[in-house]
Design a protein around this motif. Structure first.
Motif, mmCIF file in Angstrom:
data_model
loop_
_atom_site.group_PDB
_atom_site.id
_atom_site.type_symbol
_atom_site.label_atom_id
_atom_site.label_comp_id
_atom_site.label_asym_id
_atom_site.label_seq_id
_atom_site.Cartn_x
_atom_site.Cartn_y
_atom_site.Cartn_z
ATOM 1 N N THR A 10 38.670 40.306 29.465
ATOM 2 C CA THR A 10 37.680 39.237 29.586
ATOM 3 C C THR A 10 36.904 39.387 30.883
ATOM 4 N N TRP A 11 35.647 38.965 30.835
ATOM 5 C CA TRP A 11 34.833 38.996 32.050
ATOM 6 C C TRP A 11 35.284 37.928 33.040
ATOM 7 N N ARG A 30 39.243 38.802 39.618
ATOM 8 C CA ARG A 30 39.780 39.932 40.377
ATOM 9 C C ARG A 30 38.759 40.444 41.398
ATOM 10 N N HIS A 31 37.488 40.396 41.042
ATOM 11 C CA HIS A 31 36.457 40.763 42.025
ATOM 12 C C HIS A 31 36.477 39.799 43.212
ATOM 13 N N PRO A 41 39.264 46.673 35.568
ATOM 14 C CA PRO A 41 38.647 47.090 34.305
ATOM 15 C C PRO A 41 37.471 46.207 33.918
ATOM 16 N N ASN A 42 36.624 46.751 33.057
ATOM 17 C CA ASN A 42 35.539 45.985 32.459
ATOM 18 C C ASN A 42 36.078 44.819 31.640
ATOM 19 N N GLY A 43 35.234 43.820 31.442
ATOM 20 C CA GLY A 43 35.454 42.854 30.387
ATOM 21 C C GLY A 43 34.720 43.305 29.137
ATOM 22 N N LEU A 59 25.307 42.432 34.615
ATOM 23 C CA LEU A 59 24.916 41.110 34.151
ATOM 24 C C LEU A 59 26.128 40.274 33.740
ATOM 25 N N ALA A 60 27.059 40.884 33.019
ATOM 26 C CA ALA A 60 28.234 40.129 32.576
ATOM 27 C C ALA A 60 29.083 39.693 33.763
#
Length: 361
Positions: free
Chosen positions: A343-344, A350-351, A160-162, A20-21
């Protein structure tokens, strides 16, 4: 770019939170994003409101017969999502778990959050196909990417995750005090009671810790999962009774209440034996809560000097005791800085860069 992000649940598990994020951050960058998932137990929406710029497709997943084995439920989940999802309209199909990757027969980008080792045959096969068949891979840490390289010869991208830093760094003082009034002084863990979360080790550690901190409580939040951990939960409850301790098991906590629950904790315990990143632990750092994690390469990679590390229940008790009694401004500052960096928005950029490297069609 039309992007489909696929998940397996509407509940607040780590991969769903990530989905979701990421979807919201991609939509904020102007991308056309749709999240597909299964609505279990009659769910018609996610555990929290979702940015209106993100389209949602929640596929009804009716309850199976009483006592349905985990393997059959997995196969039924794959079949229901496969029947509903059409990949044709999308430029990128991105699966976040083995169920959704199997539902599209591997014709997707796959984020491997962590590598599991299942004994249920259907789950083991699902996991293997969801690693081998996708044409591109992302991992949320270098340690997991290295596991895929060694085990399968793959070369995943590492993104990495946000973390929702502001939600956890700026909680309402009255809400924090409300949790403290209800629970007293407590060590918190988020993720439920299951083998991967090291729940039995945390019980042993708490029993040791309580002797030096007699009023301290162990609080466990979260825990909705597709898998069947009833036998493990029974062992956990039996061991708690043997130790003479009564942890507070909250179950799923409302999304708006979770940040203040975290921020009110005296320390945050994260004794997982298998992780890919540790999003709940990163949220604790954002909330200025001292963090104690399992001694694992991936958690050393992610948390470095911001956390305390423990390999055994005895170590976990000792480190939690130190975290509760010692002010450590260096670790606190390091934790804030680390959480703020993740941060998301950066994860979404990056995605998009990664999607741009994929072959057309």
């Amino acid at each position: 770019m039309k992007i489909a992000l696929l998940s397996y649940s509407t509940k607040p598990r780590g991969g769903v939170v990530h989905t979701l994020a990421l979807a919201e951050a991609l939509a904020a960058l102007g991308e056309d994003v749709t999240v597909w998932t299964l609505g279990r137990g009659g769910d018609g929406g996610f555990f929290r409101p979702v940015d209106a710029r993100v389209q949602l497709r929640i596929v009804p997943f009716p309850d199976g017969p009483g006592g349905e084995p985990v393997g059959e439920r997995i196969l039924r989940s794959i079949g229901v999502l496969r029947a509903a999802f059409d990949p044709a309209p999308y430029d990128v199909v991105h699966a976040q778990d083995c169920i959704s990757a199997n539902a599209v027969d591997g014709r997707c980008v796959r984020t491997v959050h962590h590598v599991d080792h299942f004994t249920t045959p259907e789950l083991a096969a699902c996991h293997e196909r969801a690693v081998v068949e996708p044409y591109a891979h992302i991992c949320v840490s270098r340690s997991v990417a290295d596991e895929l390289a060694v085990g399968w010869g793959l070369k995943p991208a590492v993104i990495p995750n946000g973390v929702a830093y502001d939600r956890f760094a700026t909680t309402d003082p009255a809400a924090r005090e409300s949790w403290r009034a209800r629970l007293g002084r407590y060590v918190l863990t988020v993720g439920g009671i299951e083998p991967r979360k090291g729940s039995l080790d945390l019980l042993e550690a708490y029993a040791l810790l309580r002797s030096a901190h007699p009023g301290l409580r162990l609080v466990i939040a979260g825990g909705e999962t597709l898998f069947d951990y009833r036998d493990y939960r029974a062992r956990w409850e039996q061991r708690a009774a043997e130790l003479g301790i009564r942890p507070v098991v909250l179950g799923q906590v409302a999304e708006e209440e979770l940040p203040s629950l975290v921020a009110a904790a005296g320390a945050f315990a994260f004794p997982s034996v298998k992780e890919g990143f540790g999003l709940a632990a990163m949220e604790a750092l954002a909330a200025s809560v001292p963090l104690v994690v399992r001694e694992l390469p991936v958690l050393r990679e992610v948390f470095g000097s911001a956390a305390r590390f423990a390999a055994t229940p005895q170590d976990l008790a000792a480190e939690l005791g130190s975290a509760l009694t010692t002010d450590d401004p260096f670790r606190r500052a390091a934790g804030h800085a680390l959480a703020a960096r993740h941060t998301w928005a950066e994860a979404a950029r990056r995605h998009l860069d990664f999607y741009g490297t994929l072959p057309a069609g």
